[in-house]
Design an enzyme around this catalytic site. Structure first.
Site: not given
Length: 469
Positions: A111-113
């Protein structure tokens, strides 16, 4: 739009300066002076928009005059163009009213993308306009590092150094960072925990001479731009499930508190999120706080969900600031006491206010494996360990069958193949773009938990690249 520090000693500033500063000079975190609220009609007008357009419109509320809406549209279009799913954030129904919001279709499978692919482009845009160069330093418990490196690799005006706890990430997580051999990228394995890595990053920012010399910037969720870029996916999911005319709940596996804080920020903007489940593993400080006002740090214990192996959740300071009536002196006193004693004496009224919205849930490793197995057996869904904590929390704590529950599916199961295989007998393969990950050359430096050693390494990396620029 102006931003203030949670500790009140740093001057208010605009979005560009907050983006480049990351952490405030007083050690606090930046927050909007006021929340940009949308009316129900405005929320309805966002239904059905492609994700990049929705993201641009919502993030623009926090940007002020730093970028035009058209400039932001260009950046969000570029940021999400390479995601593997055309919806960018698909919803997968895994229960009667339970929906996995898949946030792992970006280049590093986590999810950091969602935020960092945009953040890298925001840095480029602002630095090009200013003619400046920065050194990004960040700490990771597993996923932030690879996403930040992927977003910042080979950028002309950015050097990036990521700290990770030696031996405390999955092999996939480590290799996604350490096999990027771009000259502007450096990885440091710290002999300690993620909290140690995070403390080192904060110490570098508080070291004013070093901060100025290196032109430090942050990619961790201490950087407000990270939070702003995470708000849209909660809006996207909620709108697809009937908001603003239908309340929703969210269940989020929580480490540094930034992901669930973004959902809470969406609520401040008028999105009808009625309940927040905070999922934790054995490192359960936030769950203990919500259950009994026990904010006491304990030693970090490794688990099957390493991105949650955290005891000092930096973004909790932002919520605390709001719970204390935006009183910066009170917030600073609480945080100082916590760092000095390992315990935060949150006032009872503030704690009770938090429990009106937030509920904590804890799942140990055995329970995590059982939940992964349950999801696969019952609905054929392969979940990573972090997502499994959130799905179990949603099922255990949210009983209103009429209210949709948005479950943050934060990582691709292939990032944690050993745990998934133990639970299901299936070893999820990496996507084709990462199929050769285990054969790639690694490059990183192991250092003790010592600020002087880390600063020397950061300085050497930045100076080498500055000389070559």
């Amino acid at each position: 739009m102006r931003y203030v520090s949670t500790r009140g000693e740093a001057a208010p500033r605009g979005f560009e300066d907050v983006l480049l500063a990351g952490l405030a000079e007083d050690g606090g975190l930046f927050m909007p002076e006021s929340w940009p609220a949308l009316t129900p009609e405005e929320w309805r007008s966002l239904r059905g928009l492609p994700y990049p357009e929705l993201a641009a419109r919502l993030i623009h509320r926090f940007v002020g005059d730093a970028l035009t809406l058209d400039e932001l549209r260009t950046l969000t279009g570029e940021a999400y163009a390479g995601f593997r799913h055309p919806a960018v954030v698909p919803l997968v129904q895994i229960g009667t009213n339970e929906f996995a919001m898949e946030l792992f279709h970006g280049p590093t499978l986590a999810f950091k993308d969602m935020a960092l692919q945009l953040l890298g482009r925001l840095f480029d845009h602002v630095l090009a306009k200013r003619g400046e160069r920065i050194t990004i330093v960040g700490a990771t418990s597993g996923d932030t590092g690879s996403a930040a490196i992927e977003a910042c690799r080979d950028r002309a005006a950015v050097d990036i150094v990521i700290l990770h706890p030696e031996g405390r990430t999955s092999e996939v997580q480590r290799r996604q960072m350490t096999t990027v051999l771009s000259p502007n990228v450096a990885n440091i394995a710290i002999q300690g925990s993620f909290d140690d890595c995070q403390d080192l990053v904060k110490a570098m920012f508080v070291d004013a001479p070093f901060r100025g010399e290196m032109r430090l910037a942050a990619v961790n969720s201490i950087n407000w731009a990270r939070i702003a870029a995470q708000i849209p996916y909660y809006a996207y999911a909620a709108l697809n499930l009937g908001a603003p005319d239908r309340e929703v709940a969210v269940s989020v596996p929580t480490g540094n508190f930034g992901n669930v804080l973004a959902a809470w920020a969406a609520k401040q903007m008028g999105l009808p999120i009625a309940k927040f489940v905070i999922g934790a593993n054995r490192n359960d400080i936030l769950a203990r706080f919500l259950a009994a006002n026990d904010m006491t740090a304990r030693p970090v214990e490794p688990s099957l969900s390493p991105s949650m192996d955290i005891q000092v959740s930096s973004n909790f300071e932002r919520l605390l600031f709001e719970l204390l009536g935006r009183d910066p002196a009170a917030t600073a006193a609480q945080m100082t006491a916590f760092r000095a004693t390992g315990r935060m004496p949150v006032p009872d009224a503030a704690w009770r206010e938090a429990t009106k919205l937030f509920t904590g849930f804890t799942l140990d490793d055995a329970g995590t494996l059982a939940e992964i197995a349950h999801l696969y057996r019952e609905v054929g869904y392969l979940a990573d360990p972090h997502t499994a904590v959130a799905t179990a929390g949603a099922r255990a704590l949210l009983f209103d069958a009429r209210m949709p529950v948005i479950i943050a599916a934060t990582a691709h199961p292939a990032k944690f193949p050993d745990a998934v295989e133990r639970a299901t007998g299936i070893r999820p393969p990496l996507p084709p773009a990462l199929a050769d990950l285990y054969a790639r050359e690694e490059r990183f430096t192991v250092l003790p938990n010592a600020l002087a050693d880390v600063e020397a390494q950061v300085r050497a990396h930045a100076r080498r690249n500055t000389a070559e620029a």
